[in-house]
Design a protein around this motif. Structure first.
Motif, PDB file in Angstrom:
ATOM      1  N   LEU A 183      -0.848  13.440  10.229  1.00 57.29           N
ATOM      2  CA  LEU A 183      -1.528  12.421   9.432  1.00 57.29           C
ATOM      3  C   LEU A 183      -0.570  11.341   8.954  1.00 57.29           C
ATOM      4  CD1 LEU A 183      -4.035  14.531   7.308  1.00 57.29           C
ATOM      5  CD2 LEU A 183      -4.591  12.826   9.039  1.00 57.29           C
ATOM      6  N   ALA A 184       0.639  11.739   8.590  1.00 61.21           N
ATOM      7  CA  ALA A 184       1.617  10.757   8.118  1.00 61.21           C
ATOM      8  C   ALA A 184       1.880   9.694   9.178  1.00 61.21           C
ATOM      9  CB  ALA A 184       2.920  11.453   7.729  1.00 61.21           C
ATOM     10  N   LEU A 185       2.033  10.115  10.427  1.00 57.62           N
ATOM     11  CA  LEU A 185       2.300   9.162  11.503  1.00 57.62           C
ATOM     12  C   LEU A 185       1.101   8.256  11.744  1.00 57.62           C
ATOM     13  CD1 LEU A 185       4.251  11.485  13.971  1.00 57.62           C
ATOM     14  CD2 LEU A 185       5.170   9.742  12.421  1.00 57.62           C
ATOM     15  N   ARG A 186      -0.095   8.811  11.634  1.00 62.33           N
ATOM     16  CA  ARG A 186      -1.295   7.994  11.822  1.00 62.33           C
ATOM     17  C   ARG A 186      -1.472   7.019  10.664  1.00 62.33           C
ATOM     18  NH1 ARG A 186      -5.932  11.062  15.151  1.00 62.33           N
ATOM     19  NH2 ARG A 186      -6.770   8.978  14.866  1.00 62.33           N
ATOM     20  N   ILE A 187      -1.167   7.469   9.451  1.00 65.80           N
ATOM     21  CA  ILE A 187      -1.268   6.595   8.284  1.00 65.80           C
ATOM     22  C   ILE A 187      -0.227   5.490   8.361  1.00 65.80           C
ATOM     23  CG2 ILE A 187      -0.935   6.525   5.782  1.00 65.80           C
ATOM     24  CD1 ILE A 187      -2.203   9.385   5.737  1.00 65.80           C
ATOM     25  N   GLU A 188       0.985   5.830   8.777  1.00 69.70           N
ATOM     26  CA  GLU A 188       2.022   4.814   8.948  1.00 69.70           C
ATOM     27  C   GLU A 188       1.575   3.761   9.952  1.00 69.70           C
ATOM     28  OE1 GLU A 188       6.774   4.672   9.887  1.00 69.70           O
ATOM     29  OE2 GLU A 188       5.504   5.808  11.265  1.00 69.70           O
ATOM     30  N   ALA A 189       0.943   4.202  11.038  1.00 69.63           N
ATOM     31  CA  ALA A 189       0.507   3.273  12.084  1.00 69.63           C
ATOM     32  C   ALA A 189      -0.533   2.277  11.579  1.00 69.63           C
ATOM     33  CB  ALA A 189      -0.041   4.051  13.275  1.00 69.63           C
ATOM     34  N   LEU A 190      -1.218   2.609  10.501  1.00 65.42           N
ATOM     35  CA  LEU A 190      -2.192   1.675   9.926  1.00 65.42           C
ATOM     36  C   LEU A 190      -1.514   0.457   9.321  1.00 65.42           C
ATOM     37  CD1 LEU A 190      -4.669   4.076   8.046  1.00 65.42           C
ATOM     38  CD2 LEU A 190      -5.026   2.925  10.240  1.00 65.42           C
ATOM     39  N   GLY A 191      -0.246   0.626   8.922  1.00 67.98           N
ATOM     40  CA  GLY A 191       0.480  -0.479   8.319  1.00 67.98           C
ATOM     41  C   GLY A 191       0.799  -0.290   6.851  1.00 67.98           C
ATOM     42  N   VAL A 192       0.647   0.933   6.331  1.00 69.60           N
ATOM     43  CA  VAL A 192       0.984   1.151   4.926  1.00 69.60           C
ATOM     44  C   VAL A 192       2.491   1.026   4.724  1.00 69.60           C
ATOM     45  CG1 VAL A 192      -0.991   2.727   4.677  1.00 69.60           C
ATOM     46  CG2 VAL A 192       1.307   3.668   5.023  1.00 69.60           C
ATOM     47  N   ASP A 193       2.892   0.757   3.501  1.00 70.32           N
ATOM     48  CA  ASP A 193       4.307   0.561   3.191  1.00 70.32           C
ATOM     49  C   ASP A 193       5.010   1.861   2.829  1.00 70.32           C
ATOM     50  OD1 ASP A 193       4.520  -2.579   2.989  1.00 70.32           O
ATOM     51  OD2 ASP A 193       2.651  -1.989   2.020  1.00 70.32           O
ATOM     52  N   VAL A 194       4.272   2.763   2.180  1.00 74.37           N
ATOM     53  CA  VAL A 194       4.879   3.993   1.671  1.00 74.37           C
ATOM     54  C   VAL A 194       3.947   5.167   1.944  1.00 74.37           C
ATOM     55  CG1 VAL A 194       5.881   5.145  -0.341  1.00 74.37           C
ATOM     56  CG2 VAL A 194       5.918   2.641  -0.208  1.00 74.37           C
ATOM     57  N   VAL A 195       4.513   6.281   2.404  1.00 71.11           N
ATOM     58  CA  VAL A 195       3.755   7.517   2.616  1.00 71.11           C
ATOM     59  C   VAL A 195       4.336   8.589   1.707  1.00 71.11           C
ATOM     60  CG1 VAL A 195       3.095   9.322   4.251  1.00 71.11           C
ATOM     61  CG2 VAL A 195       3.243   6.935   5.018  1.00 71.11           C
ATOM     62  N   GLU A 196       3.529   9.101   0.798  1.00 71.82           N
ATOM     63  CA  GLU A 196       3.995  10.181  -0.077  1.00 71.82           C
ATOM     64  C   GLU A 196       3.830  11.509   0.645  1.00 71.82           C
ATOM     65  OE1 GLU A 196       3.940  11.231  -4.799  1.00 71.82           O
ATOM     66  OE2 GLU A 196       2.098  10.435  -3.935  1.00 71.82           O
ATOM     67  N   THR A 197       4.901  12.273   0.733  1.00 70.60           N
ATOM     68  CA  THR A 197       4.895  13.498   1.541  1.00 70.60           C
ATOM     69  C   THR A 197       4.348  14.705   0.802  1.00 70.60           C
ATOM     70  OG1 THR A 197       7.101  14.226   0.851  1.00 70.60           O
ATOM     71  CG2 THR A 197       6.979  12.683   2.699  1.00 70.60           C
ATOM     72  N   GLY A 198       4.516  14.727  -0.524  1.00 71.34           N
ATOM     73  CA  GLY A 198       4.095  15.887  -1.292  1.00 71.34           C
ATOM     74  C   GLY A 198       5.063  16.172  -2.420  1.00 71.34           C
ATOM     75  N   PHE A 199       5.085  17.431  -2.859  1.00 67.82           N
ATOM     76  CA  PHE A 199       5.853  17.880  -4.021  1.00 67.82           C
ATOM     77  C   PHE A 199       6.831  18.958  -3.546  1.00 67.82           C
ATOM     78  CE2 PHE A 199       5.053  20.016  -8.459  1.00 67.82           C
ATOM     79  CZ  PHE A 199       6.382  19.832  -8.793  1.00 67.82           C
ATOM     80  N   ILE A 253       0.832  -1.199   0.000  1.00 66.61           N
ATOM     81  CA  ILE A 253       0.000   0.000   0.000  1.00 66.61           C
ATOM     82  C   ILE A 253       0.869   1.254   0.000  1.00 66.61           C
ATOM     83  CG2 ILE A 253      -1.818   1.297   1.175  1.00 66.61           C
ATOM     84  CD1 ILE A 253      -2.810  -1.378   0.246  1.00 66.61           C
ATOM     85  N   PHE A 254       0.683   2.073  -1.010  1.00 67.33           N
ATOM     86  CA  PHE A 254       1.354   3.362  -1.161  1.00 67.33           C
ATOM     87  C   PHE A 254       0.290   4.422  -0.903  1.00 67.33           C
ATOM     88  CE2 PHE A 254       4.573   5.920  -3.692  1.00 67.33           C
ATOM     89  CZ  PHE A 254       3.851   7.108  -3.731  1.00 67.33           C
ATOM     90  N   ASP A 255       0.461   5.205   0.142  1.00 68.06           N
ATOM     91  CA  ASP A 255      -0.557   6.209   0.474  1.00 68.06           C
ATOM     92  C   ASP A 255      -0.187   7.567  -0.113  1.00 68.06           C
ATOM     93  OD1 ASP A 255      -2.985   6.877   2.413  1.00 68.06           O
ATOM     94  OD2 ASP A 255      -1.539   8.519   2.471  1.00 68.06           O
ATOM     95  N   THR A 256      -1.091   8.117  -0.913  1.00 68.03           N
ATOM     96  CA  THR A 256      -0.848   9.423  -1.540  1.00 68.03           C
ATOM     97  C   THR A 256      -1.831  10.492  -1.054  1.00 68.03           C
ATOM     98  OG1 THR A 256      -0.532  10.568  -3.669  1.00 68.03           O
ATOM     99  CG2 THR A 256      -2.200   8.821  -3.605  1.00 68.03           C
ATOM    100  N   THR A 257      -2.373  10.283   0.158  1.00 70.39           N
ATOM    101  CA  THR A 257      -3.292  11.259   0.751  1.00 70.39           C
ATOM    102  C   THR A 257      -2.658  12.639   0.851  1.00 70.39           C
ATOM    103  OG1 THR A 257      -4.284   9.494   2.088  1.00 70.39           O
ATOM    104  CG2 THR A 257      -4.700  11.766   2.789  1.00 70.39           C
ATOM    105  N   LEU A 258      -1.389  12.678   1.234  1.00 71.25           N
ATOM    106  CA  LEU A 258      -0.719  13.950   1.498  1.00 71.25           C
ATOM    107  C   LEU A 258      -0.169  14.614   0.240  1.00 71.25           C
ATOM    108  CD1 LEU A 258       1.258  12.876   4.692  1.00 71.25           C
ATOM    109  CD2 LEU A 258      -1.067  13.764   4.513  1.00 71.25           C
ATOM    110  N   ARG A 259      -0.296  13.941  -0.904  1.00 69.82           N
ATOM    111  CA  ARG A 259       0.144  14.538  -2.166  1.00 69.82           C
ATOM    112  C   ARG A 259      -1.029  14.668  -3.138  1.00 69.82           C
ATOM    113  NH1 ARG A 259       0.107  13.830  -7.549  1.00 69.82           N
ATOM    114  NH2 ARG A 259       0.618  11.619  -7.311  1.00 69.82           N
ATOM    115  N   ASP A 260      -1.450  13.582  -3.757  1.00 65.47           N
ATOM    116  CA  ASP A 260      -2.565  13.684  -4.698  1.00 65.47           C
ATOM    117  C   ASP A 260      -3.838  14.096  -3.974  1.00 65.47           C
ATOM    118  OD1 ASP A 260      -4.448  13.355  -6.781  1.00 65.47           O
ATOM    119  OD2 ASP A 260      -3.262  11.761  -7.670  1.00 65.47           O
ATOM    120  N   GLY A 261      -4.043  13.560  -2.772  1.00 66.34           N
ATOM    121  CA  GLY A 261      -5.223  13.952  -2.003  1.00 66.34           C
ATOM    122  C   GLY A 261      -5.191  15.409  -1.599  1.00 66.34           C
ATOM    123  N   GLU A 262      -4.040  15.866  -1.163  1.00 59.45           N
ATOM    124  CA  GLU A 262      -3.912  17.224  -0.639  1.00 59.45           C
ATOM    125  C   GLU A 262      -3.945  18.287  -1.732  1.00 59.45           C
ATOM    126  OE1 GLU A 262      -1.356  20.647   1.093  1.00 59.45           O
ATOM    127  OE2 GLU A 262      -0.991  19.359  -0.640  1.00 59.45           O
TER     128      GLU A 262
END
Length: 388
Positions: A32-48, A8-17
């Motif tokens: 949000l990044a720390l909470r998303i990481e705690a869910l168990g995702v593999d990758v957190v996209e920070t932005g641009f 799971i690659f989470d793009t909430t903080l980039r494409d979502g934001e």
């Protein structure tokens, strides 16, 4: 059937934001990044990072506080974007996602460059990122759903030869059906060696982002790009919670699974809504206000006997609660249920009077929680009892 783990690659903080009214401050992104990481995702996209000092700061914060998940920065196929990304986050545990121009429409109308120029900039930027010591490099094929096979294959093979570790098949405009998207992912999977990951990136313009994402996985994708609540450009992205719920229930038949903490997802969604001021939709799958609520009498009668009659997806598995709403479509079964719990026995005439007074005449076109009806009934029955 042997099950395959979905990354799971989470793009909430980039494409979502980047969608309208979804902007976040660096500290909010970190939360949000720390909470998303705690869910168990593999990758957190920070932005641009190259787009603003705030994005640089968000990347700096997130890169220093994540403890398990990898972080990704979004870059155009421009060397200076990669320089900004590395300056913000360093190279440790860093994935740079390089955006390729992957349809003739975008080449001709948006970029006004040739196919050769698009390939040259991919090779140059991937090579530059590798020389800087970036350990993970993904090539995002923007608008791949409208690109020719010749263009997509040439870009994929050039990127792989230059050193990418992942190729992303982006249905940027959300124009594909599941069959079409599955075919696209299958082609990209065949062009990239097994050591290279293939990820999905689907949009919701036709309401097919989850279905398309699943089709991509069935066609050989290793992972998915999703957002919490499905936020993102235009109609949004594939929603994390929808895909996770689907794999949670259909894991055996699909041969796919995730490690995501299903119960904790809703709390992350509530935090996201609070930060960006997002109204909660009434009918959205898993996270909608009434996703686990019912007001129709036939449904309520079944649920009161056995929730499985109308609930395939169970609310408690996703941090939600079941709700019975009283509205003009509610039947007498919910009234009987409350009276039985209150140990009150009434005849048919009294039942009809209570039904008219408390449901058909009182509620009308609105609705209220069953607990409100219970309090009203208790008040009335206590009053009547005291009078006698």
């Amino acid at each position: 059937m042997e099950k395959r783990r979905v990354s799971i690659f989470d793009t909430t903080l980039r494409d979502g934001e980047q969608a309208p009214r979804n902007s976040m401050k660096p500290q909010e992104k970190l939360e949000l990044a720390l909470r998303i990481e705690a869910l168990g995702v593999d990758v957190v996209e920070t932005g641009f990072p190259a787009s603003s000092p705030a994005e640089m700061e968000a990347t700096r914060l997130i890169s220093r506080h994540l403890t398990r998940a990898r972080f990704t920065t979004f870059c155009r196929a421009v060397r200076s974007d990669i320089d900004c990304a590395v300056a913000a986050g360093g190279t440790r545990n860093h994935e740079v996602q390089i955006l390729a121009t992957s349809s003739e429409l975008h080449l001709d109308r948006k970029r006004r460059i040739s196919r050769k120029e698009s390939i040259d900039e991919i090779v140059e930027c991937v090579t530059h990122a590798r020389r800087m010591g970036v350990p993970y490099i993904s090539l995002a094929l923007e608008d791949a759903s409208r690109g020719s096979d010749e263009l997509l294959r040439a870009q994929t093979e050039a990127g792989v030869e230059a050193g990418v570790t992942c190729v992303v098949a982006a249905d940027t405009s959300g124009c594909m059906t599941p069959a079409e998207y599955g075919e696209l992912v299958g082609k990209i999977r065949s062009w990239a060696p097994p050591s290279i990951s293939v990820f999905t990136h689907c949009h919701e313009d036709f309401g097919l982002s989850t279905a398309n994402t699943l089709a991509g996985l069935q066609a050989g994708a290793d992972g998915v790009q999703t957002t919490v609540g499905g936020i993102g450009e235009r109609a949004g992205n594939a929603a994390l919670e929808e895909l996770v719920a689907l794999l949670s229930y259909k894991s055996d038949s699909l041969g796919l699974y995730t490690d995501i903490d299903t119960v904790a997802m809703y709390g992350v969604y509530e935090a996201l809504r609070d930060i960006i001021g997002l109204d909660q939709p009434r009918n959205k799958a898993i996270f909608g206000t009434y996703a686990f609520g019912s007001a129709a009498g036939i449904h309520q009668a079944g649920i009161l006997r056995d929730p499985a009659t109308y609930e395939f997806v169970e609310p408690d598995r996703f941090g939600r609660e079941r709700s019975l709403l009283i509205a003009r479509h509610s039947g007498r079964s919910v009234l009987r249920h409350l009276l039985e719990n209150m140990r009150v026995d009434v005849d048919d005439d009294r039942m009809e009077a209570l039904y008219r007074r408390h449901i058909t005449e009182r509620v009308g076109g609105d609705c209220e929680d069953i607990s409100v009806l219970r309090r009203r009934l208790a008040d009335e029955l206590l009053t009547v009892g005291a009078a006698h």
